[in-house]
Design a protein around this motif. Sequence first.
Motif, PDB file in Angstrom:
ATOM      1  N   ASN A 198       0.942  -1.388   0.058  1.00 18.16           N
ATOM      2  CA  ASN A 198      -0.008  -0.133  -0.117  1.00 18.16           C
ATOM      3  C   ASN A 198       0.670   1.353   0.125  1.00 18.16           C
ATOM      4  OD1 ASN A 198      -2.186  -1.608   0.288  1.00 18.16           O
ATOM      5  ND2 ASN A 198      -2.085  -1.645   2.461  1.00 18.16           N
ATOM      6  N   ASN A 199       2.095   1.157   0.418  1.00 18.85           N
ATOM      7  CA  ASN A 199       2.776   2.292   0.472  1.00 18.85           C
ATOM      8  C   ASN A 199       4.136   2.206  -0.011  1.00 18.85           C
ATOM      9  OD1 ASN A 199       3.067   5.177   1.105  1.00 18.85           O
ATOM     10  ND2 ASN A 199       3.367   4.614   3.513  1.00 18.85           N
ATOM     11  N   ARG A 200       4.510   1.404  -0.800  1.00 19.07           N
ATOM     12  CA  ARG A 200       5.634   1.034  -1.351  1.00 19.07           C
ATOM     13  C   ARG A 200       6.634   2.126  -1.818  1.00 19.07           C
ATOM     14  NH1 ARG A 200       6.847  -3.691  -6.190  1.00 19.07           N
ATOM     15  NH2 ARG A 200       8.938  -2.990  -6.490  1.00 19.07           N
ATOM     16  N   PRO A 201       6.269   3.238  -2.853  1.00 16.36           N
ATOM     17  CA  PRO A 201       6.948   4.273  -3.171  1.00 16.36           C
ATOM     18  C   PRO A 201       7.657   5.264  -1.994  1.00 16.36           C
ATOM     19  CG  PRO A 201       4.924   4.408  -4.499  1.00 16.36           C
ATOM     20  CD  PRO A 201       4.742   3.469  -3.237  1.00 16.36           C
ATOM     21  N   ALA A 202       6.735   5.150  -0.955  1.00 18.93           N
ATOM     22  CA  ALA A 202       7.347   5.899   0.251  1.00 18.93           C
ATOM     23  C   ALA A 202       8.766   5.008   1.055  1.00 18.93           C
ATOM     24  CB  ALA A 202       6.531   6.137   1.528  1.00 18.93           C
ATOM     25  N   LEU A 203       8.465   3.636   0.827  1.00 19.60           N
ATOM     26  CA  LEU A 203       9.502   2.822   1.572  1.00 19.60           C
ATOM     27  C   LEU A 203      10.776   2.895   0.523  1.00 19.60           C
ATOM     28  CD1 LEU A 203       7.986  -0.544   2.209  1.00 19.60           C
ATOM     29  CD2 LEU A 203       8.497   1.136   3.855  1.00 19.60           C
ATOM     30  N   GLU A 204      10.463   2.725  -0.813  1.00 20.47           N
ATOM     31  CA  GLU A 204      11.688   2.916  -1.585  1.00 20.47           C
ATOM     32  C   GLU A 204      12.376   4.238  -1.598  1.00 20.47           C
ATOM     33  OE1 GLU A 204      10.434  -0.505  -4.848  1.00 20.47           O
ATOM     34  OE2 GLU A 204       9.660   1.439  -5.145  1.00 20.47           O
ATOM     35  N   SER A 205      11.546   5.233  -1.613  1.00 18.65           N
ATOM     36  CA  SER A 205      12.216   6.344  -1.590  1.00 18.65           C
ATOM     37  C   SER A 205      13.023   6.900  -0.260  1.00 18.65           C
ATOM     38  CB  SER A 205      11.091   7.761  -1.782  1.00 18.65           C
ATOM     39  OG  SER A 205      10.285   7.791  -0.741  1.00 18.65           O
ATOM     40  N   SER A 206      12.624   6.445   0.819  1.00 16.32           N
ATOM     41  CA  SER A 206      13.226   6.515   2.076  1.00 16.32           C
ATOM     42  C   SER A 206      14.443   5.734   1.986  1.00 16.32           C
ATOM     43  CB  SER A 206      12.328   6.105   3.321  1.00 16.32           C
ATOM     44  OG  SER A 206      11.043   6.805   3.432  1.00 16.32           O
ATOM     45  N   GLY A 207      14.375   4.629   1.502  1.00 18.14           N
ATOM     46  CA  GLY A 207      15.723   3.974   1.583  1.00 18.14           C
ATOM     47  C   GLY A 207      16.654   4.426   0.459  1.00 18.14           C
ATOM     48  N   GLU A 208      16.042   4.856  -0.646  1.00 13.76           N
ATOM     49  CA  GLU A 208      17.145   5.661  -1.727  1.00 13.76           C
ATOM     50  C   GLU A 208      17.701   6.651  -1.009  1.00 13.76           C
ATOM     51  OE1 GLU A 208      19.188   5.556  -4.943  1.00 13.76           O
ATOM     52  OE2 GLU A 208      17.339   4.208  -4.641  1.00 13.76           O
ATOM     53  N   ARG A 209      16.937   7.504  -0.115  1.00 13.35           N
ATOM     54  CA  ARG A 209      17.702   8.844   0.395  1.00 13.35           C
ATOM     55  C   ARG A 209      18.781   8.443   1.322  1.00 13.35           C
ATOM     56  NH1 ARG A 209      12.171  10.306   0.903  1.00 13.35           N
ATOM     57  NH2 ARG A 209      12.326   9.986   3.144  1.00 13.35           N
ATOM     58  N   ILE A 210      18.289   7.472   2.144  1.00 11.38           N
ATOM     59  CA  ILE A 210      19.432   7.107   3.314  1.00 11.38           C
ATOM     60  C   ILE A 210      20.707   6.460   2.562  1.00 11.38           C
ATOM     61  CG2 ILE A 210      19.577   5.514   4.771  1.00 11.38           C
ATOM     62  CD1 ILE A 210      16.951   5.866   5.867  1.00 11.38           C
ATOM     63  N   LEU A 211      20.285   5.748   1.197  1.00  9.31           N
ATOM     64  CA  LEU A 211      21.641   5.208   0.806  1.00  9.31           C
ATOM     65  C   LEU A 211      22.400   6.067   0.123  1.00  9.31           C
ATOM     66  CD1 LEU A 211      22.850   2.181  -0.056  1.00  9.31           C
ATOM     67  CD2 LEU A 211      21.407   2.501  -2.039  1.00  9.31           C
ATOM     68  N   GLU A 212      21.806   7.264  -0.385  1.00 10.18           N
ATOM     69  CA  GLU A 212      22.498   8.542  -1.162  1.00 10.18           C
ATOM     70  C   GLU A 212      23.698   9.111   0.017  1.00 10.18           C
ATOM     71  OE1 GLU A 212      23.267   9.010  -4.213  1.00 10.18           O
ATOM     72  OE2 GLU A 212      22.266   7.055  -4.375  1.00 10.18           O
ATOM     73  N   ALA A 213      22.747   9.145   1.165  1.00 13.54           N
ATOM     74  CA  ALA A 213      23.447   9.956   2.209  1.00 13.54           C
ATOM     75  C   ALA A 213      24.582   9.087   2.690  1.00 13.54           C
ATOM     76  CB  ALA A 213      22.519  10.114   3.271  1.00 13.54           C
ATOM     77  N   LEU A 214      24.481   7.647   2.677  1.00 16.67           N
ATOM     78  CA  LEU A 214      25.454   6.792   3.114  1.00 16.67           C
ATOM     79  C   LEU A 214      26.708   6.959   2.381  1.00 16.67           C
ATOM     80  CD1 LEU A 214      23.440   3.823   4.347  1.00 16.67           C
ATOM     81  CD2 LEU A 214      24.724   5.299   5.859  1.00 16.67           C
ATOM     82  N   LYS A 215      26.533   7.039   0.986  1.00 19.81           N
ATOM     83  CA  LYS A 215      27.582   7.111  -0.009  1.00 19.81           C
ATOM     84  C   LYS A 215      28.248   8.350   0.049  1.00 19.81           C
ATOM     85  CE  LYS A 215      25.153   4.326  -3.785  1.00 19.81           C
ATOM     86  NZ  LYS A 215      24.573   4.612  -5.007  1.00 19.81           N
ATOM     87  N   LYS A 216      27.662   9.480   0.669  1.00 19.04           N
ATOM     88  CA  LYS A 216      28.386  10.564   0.578  1.00 19.04           C
ATOM     89  C   LYS A 216      29.185  10.592   2.258  1.00 19.04           C
ATOM     90  CE  LYS A 216      25.320  13.536  -1.997  1.00 19.04           C
ATOM     91  NZ  LYS A 216      24.399  14.729  -1.904  1.00 19.04           N
TER      92      LYS A 216
END
Length: 786
Positions: free
Chosen positions: A202-220
Amino acid sequence: VTHHSSTPKHTDISSVFLLLPSINNYNCKYVFFASSSPVFMSMASGGTSPPPPHKHTNRLAQERSPYLLQHAHNPVDWYPWGQDAFDKAKNEDKPIFLSVGYSTCHWCHVMERESFEDEEIGKILSDNFVCIKVDREERPDVDKVYMTFVQATSGGGGWPMSVWLTPDLRPFIGGTYFPPTDHARRPGLRTVLNRIIEQWQNNRPALESSGERILEALKKGTAIAANPGEGPPPAPAVSSRCFQQLAHSYEEEYGGFRDAPKFPTPVNLMFLMSYWSVNRSTSEGVEALQMALHTLRMMALGGIHDHVAQGFHRYSTDSSWHVPHFEKMLYDQAQLAVAYITASQVSGEQLFADVAKDILLYVSRDLSDKSGGFYSAEDADSVPASGGPEKREGAFCVWTASEVREQLPDVVEGAATRADVFMHHYGVKEQGNVALEQDPHGELQGQNVLIVRYSVELTAARFGISVEKANKLLASARTQMAKVRESRPRPHLDTKMLASWSGLMLSAYASVGAVLGDKALLERAVQAGNFLKEHLWDAERQTMLRSCYRGDEMEVQQISPPISGFLDDYAFVIGGLLDLYEATLRTEWLQWAEELQLRQDALFWDHQGGGYFCSDPGDRAVLLRLKEDQDGAEPSANSVSASNLLRLSHYCGRGEWLQRSQQLLAAFSDRLTRVPIALPEMVQALMAQHYTLQQIVICGQRDAPDTAGLLAAVNSLFLPHKVLMHVDDDADGFLRRRLPVLSSMSQQGGVATAYVCQDFTCSLPVTDPQELRRLLLDGTTERPAE
């Protein structure tokens, strides 16, 4: 986003982090649930007696990792990490449940028993997720990526690690241990799984976008690179700051660097002794040495040291090194053996040399494969000798007072028995000597963990016997108790053999063997070197392999395809080979070290930012290109590589490796400057760069007595900033080809001769071992050789 380097690398932390947009009554975006029981103090009951014929078998039954095999009969459709699992997730558009642990992990045992053996939970997992099980010791690259995610989003980490990923392997929720059902504010695994299923639908886009943001922050946030034109930071300032930070966290009464729990941290102890070696005349240098020696002495006397069957346990749950977490890890034995033999060089105390030999006795007996390899670990848990199906923490190691009296009944003096002497010396009490707070599960009631409470002199005086007799009585008693222990059910043995940890162990046997002049230890070191070359080196592909395994017929087995080696496999083996060369003076090991270093550079070097990536940056399944930035339970591979490059530059005449070592140190400049306590091994490499390595060249026949005398003088001293070379009559030898300057060095008067040099500006030749020792102690090269 910060990497929480203070989190111990080898602990079982029962805390849970959930990142969900909405979880019913949990009205917040980020929810951190902490266990109500004390962290690190969770004594095990893990596992049960052998089960009836298996009701379930999954594909992990085809694996060789002991940890994966422990889950082969769960009612969970487990996959090993690999393309089959990734394809299934993409084809069925399912999230991935990634579970990471290791075979001697207490909370991993608990979560398996409570959740992964549960039919209902197994069905929820198998129907709705692609379930992947990873042995963190086999795949440290996978573990580091997702542990970085869990630590960054929760402030803590540990094993078992539980992470949910998108089909393209991006994490969106992470935690550690989950109980099967809800407990207070901690959601159980069933609840978590059902909420994730609901949110995925029901809320997959929010899950995926949260994970993507964190992953990008981790890369930096995890990027480590040198600024253009930047050099290494100043070694005196960095080493002084590292010493001050360690001194601030030092616990004076029992040694170590926190109150409780206490970990051995050999990287700290080795730094302190290296710091002393260049600051001997200062109060800080003296304090550094005192901190190291006191800690090593207290550990040797404590319960963390197995007084009956040798070796050291993982860590102590209290501040006095008394009650340990009883598992034994290979990498601890390796590093502690080197630390203790170094302490014997520095102090001249026989105790430290005895403990170093004691550790290697344990490894040779209990962690060695007939092929020459080394097993990874012994578990903390085992079935009590008294029977019962439940394993208990420390059951193999602890004693009741009645057991001691039964085994040691003979009278030694007056009315005193051997048991009385033994119990007095090792603190054995009728009611047991483990405090309630150290035994939260009540598994050690009435039991005793042996700890030296008195010196042998005081024990002898207490019973009116000579010190010599007391020593003999205690030694014979330990031998008797060891025989009793051998009859007990043994703890689980992880028979996986890792290249990296074997490299550390190779260093231990070579170093201790060289200092003690012990041929048997040196032969074991050579056997280990041969094992690595035969079983963990793919000569055709020029690739180190990560692991191999003991088969059912005691043969060495490999999986197909084998796991390629990671940075630490190369770095630790190279370091071990350099130590093996200095111990045996056989250039075949030096040549292989050079070959491995060239391969390491090709696979892992970051040409843009400097330093080495931990794993192959071309592996698309590993989302973060990490450079390990902490010397913890093990030294970081970059720290070891900084030293390896420096040493190899001297042996092989490769100036580019000296430059590469400097570039590596420059890449970690910020961390070294701000928190050098996180990288004490790398600080040692920085110090070696600053003070420059001393070349000690021995000219003579390798096995001749006069050569042996000069080598013994060198090996009797702690010389952290030296390379030892041997030159014989072979004019076309490896070292002469690489270092033409060696052609001017030869025996004087037909006897073995030593030259002590810096940048090959050398002292006058020396033939007397005592004169060589004095020269090395003075650290002077005042008169150049002609």
